[in-house]
Design an enzyme around this catalytic site. Sequence first.
Site, mmCIF file in Angstrom:
data_model
loop_
_atom_site.group_PDB
_atom_site.id
_atom_site.type_symbol
_atom_site.label_atom_id
_atom_site.label_comp_id
_atom_site.label_asym_id
_atom_site.label_seq_id
_atom_site.Cartn_x
_atom_site.Cartn_y
_atom_site.Cartn_z
ATOM 1 C CG HIS A 200 -6.160 1.431 1.909
ATOM 2 N ND1 HIS A 200 -5.448 1.493 0.604
ATOM 3 C CD2 HIS A 200 -5.828 1.036 2.469
ATOM 4 C CE1 HIS A 200 -4.548 1.529 1.224
ATOM 5 N NE2 HIS A 200 -4.141 0.600 2.739
ATOM 6 C CB CYS B 102 -1.118 0.138 1.082
ATOM 7 S SG CYS B 102 -1.937 -1.274 1.232
ATOM 8 C CG HIS C 179 -1.688 4.298 5.301
ATOM 9 N ND1 HIS C 179 -1.830 4.558 4.129
ATOM 10 C CD2 HIS C 179 -1.939 2.844 6.098
ATOM 11 C CE1 HIS C 179 -2.081 3.583 3.834
ATOM 12 N NE2 HIS C 179 -2.025 2.765 5.086
#
Lengths: 84, 763
Positions: free
Chosen positions: B324, B156, B289
């Site tokens: 996400h 990620c 994040h």
Amino acid sequence: MDDLIQKLKVQIIEQLNLEDMEPEDINPKEPLFGEGLGLDSIDALELIVLMEKEYGIKIQNPKDGQKIFRSIETMASYIQMNQK
Amino acid sequence: MQEIVVSGIGIISSIGNNIDETYASLIEKRSGIGKIEILETLRRDEFLLGEIRLSHEQLIDLAEVDPAKAWTRTALLGIVAAKQAIKDSGIEARNCSLISASTVGGMDRSELYFKDFLTEAKHKAYIDSHHAGNSTEMIAGQIGIKGLITTISTACSSSLNSITFGCDLIKSGKAKTVIAGGTDSLSKFTLNGFNTLMILDRELCRPFDEGRRGLNLGEGAAYLVLEEKSAAIAAGRKIYAQVAGYANANDAHHQTASSGDGEGPFLAMKNALEMAEIMPGDINYINVHGTGTENNDLTESIALKRLFGENIPDFSSTKAYTGHTLGAAGVIESVISILALKRSVAFPNINFKSPIKETGLIPVTETKKLKKAGYILTNSFGFGGNDSSIVFSALKKKTSGANKPKILANPVFINGSGCVSPQNTLNNNYLHDNILEHDRNFLQIVKPNYRDFIDIKALRRMSKIVRMGMVSSATALQEAGIVIPDAIMTATGMGCQNDTEIFLNSIIDDKEGLLAPTSFIRSTHNTVSGAIALAQQNHSCNLTFVHRTFSFESALLNSMMMLNNNKAKNILLGGFDEITEVSWLIKTKIEFFKTNPINSLGLYNDEQKGALAGEGSSFFVLSNEESDKSYAKVLGVSMFFRPENNNEIKHEISAFLNQYSMQAKDVDLVILGFNGDQEFDDIYRNIEEDLFAETSRANYKHLCGEYDTSAAFASWMAAGILKENKIPETIIRKKANKDSVSNVLIYNQFRGINHSLILLERI
């Protein structure tokens, strides 16, 4: 209960790929996580899958796993109480 | 040091098909997350996703590409965003570099056709669109890029790392203009994968909220145009922001979970601020994040408190808007951060109600006008403990350094090596005897005794590719006498194929039913580098390059840049790929690999189409200082993409050698990547006759087989040859009348598409 404990040991060794382990190496009272067998959060998720696949028991919240998977013995008694 | 600016932006996500729509959604608190409409999943009614509500056909229209060709959704999203970025900046794309990122690559098509690859000819076109670098090549093809292209995959944090690598390329004179970013589309693979981890919120995700239950997945792509500041100003570009500082650090705590003390995130942010030469108090907004998982948001809060103390700047997570987006998250949130900078606003963290008990941090919950927007920080953290941060700043009037790049001038030293291969190479025996002949369809490694290298408790979690990587990296480090290197640079073309296949099979066979998490978490491309960092407790920079036969070369290039810029003294560099029965069989269908078994020593005369498949892992300790253990020097590495003809290849080779004041005739040994596929081996035959008629020539794939990172095996061989000043008989194609070998050139290419050169010299 003893049969169930024996069966669980075999299933756990298989599911978690515990190399070099024999069922008799696992003490059913010994903690599965941390000090004992050294399992971690991923193993807990694997055990949740095992509980549902083999015993039809759904565990919705991974946090509940901490109590249920404390030892083979606690797992066995949880299965006995919850299996239909 | 040169300063880098952003001079163009392209973006597509569930909150907009361009930058204006994105901004409008952010300030109007309009989330893109909702019921599943596009993804063909059996779990449609269970989860919410941040989908781009365009079908495959609609995306083909939007991307303006030929509908008759085989496109993955990942590539289409990337093409849309990259085209926007180029148009926005007004650059000439031809000479740009393209640095992209992806986690699942072409999985959106692979998961639809996986079972049909062996039987249905019509889906064959999607076999080769699976690998993570495919979307990068599709984008490069569409916008006509001839410069360096490569792909990074670190879960990620992938696309933050592609931006920072792009900046480093410019600073090292390896590129003038870079298009950097990433793309990832939604897939059943990731939806079911994250579900096995029980970290998907079935309602809208609520980052940084006490009641958070997990994340919502999303999809998208974004690209930034990066240029050197004075060049961008001289060209009259609009300048969005300056890339003031950046860093990558490793949490070294667990393959998927983040640590209790937030060490990785803390170091990434701290080091990014240091590079920007600013204090924590200078940051005006942080795009965190903030995935909405219990673990991430707590760890990130702890890291924020460690760095900023009680004075935490305005911060918010925008994942409740976009979902996400995995490999694209870093660059999408970079675009959002740049918007915050340009418009002096902090965007609201929607769905937040009450702070996390342990840390009590409260994000911005309404669009907030910033009094000052000088520096904006953005974070992206990924599996494998991979944590990255970037600081964007407003354009600084004063230029702090020179506007000339610091050219890569210094060679680097190979001070240790380790190799696991289909030969007995682990003891660094340089192939003088005991050459193994194989009579199979594909070559497999000689299995080491793993327990000699890996703790038994850790071993059970490691697939073959991780084990190979652990053993060969440990061997290289031990030889070099290094315990913890200053960086870990790894490369893999196909990544963890075995685990990917296991999870893909179980999704299809169990109809997206009850799935176990292990194979999913092990399927990420940076699993090996994460495992190495974890075993060493190594918090330093850790990257994984995943672009076919550019993978190892890109990791080598980055290692050389870091060593030349004194960002590291010792770097652990490795390349590895594994072969599986299924991946081999699938690729025989498109004639990439040979179908029938052959004797490996007769490889070069075999008439079957395709290469002999193989596998292996080779690691090196590279250093900017010579030691008594040094094998050889690496002078340089070069990659070129889709040359038009053999003349262009010859020109590239000559130009590369010329950088080191050499001509083809000065090369003592050229190692060529012949793989037994006669059609493409003709390229080598043509080159060797024209350029290297009087040079000693060697080949090596009868020993290790063909795989994307096989140039790492060739480099391992070259290091040994230069150390011993002796060429093993088994690799000789033609021996020149010269006894000594003082330099080695490795030339490898993949089906005429990706070509690479590595030059090594004796010490």
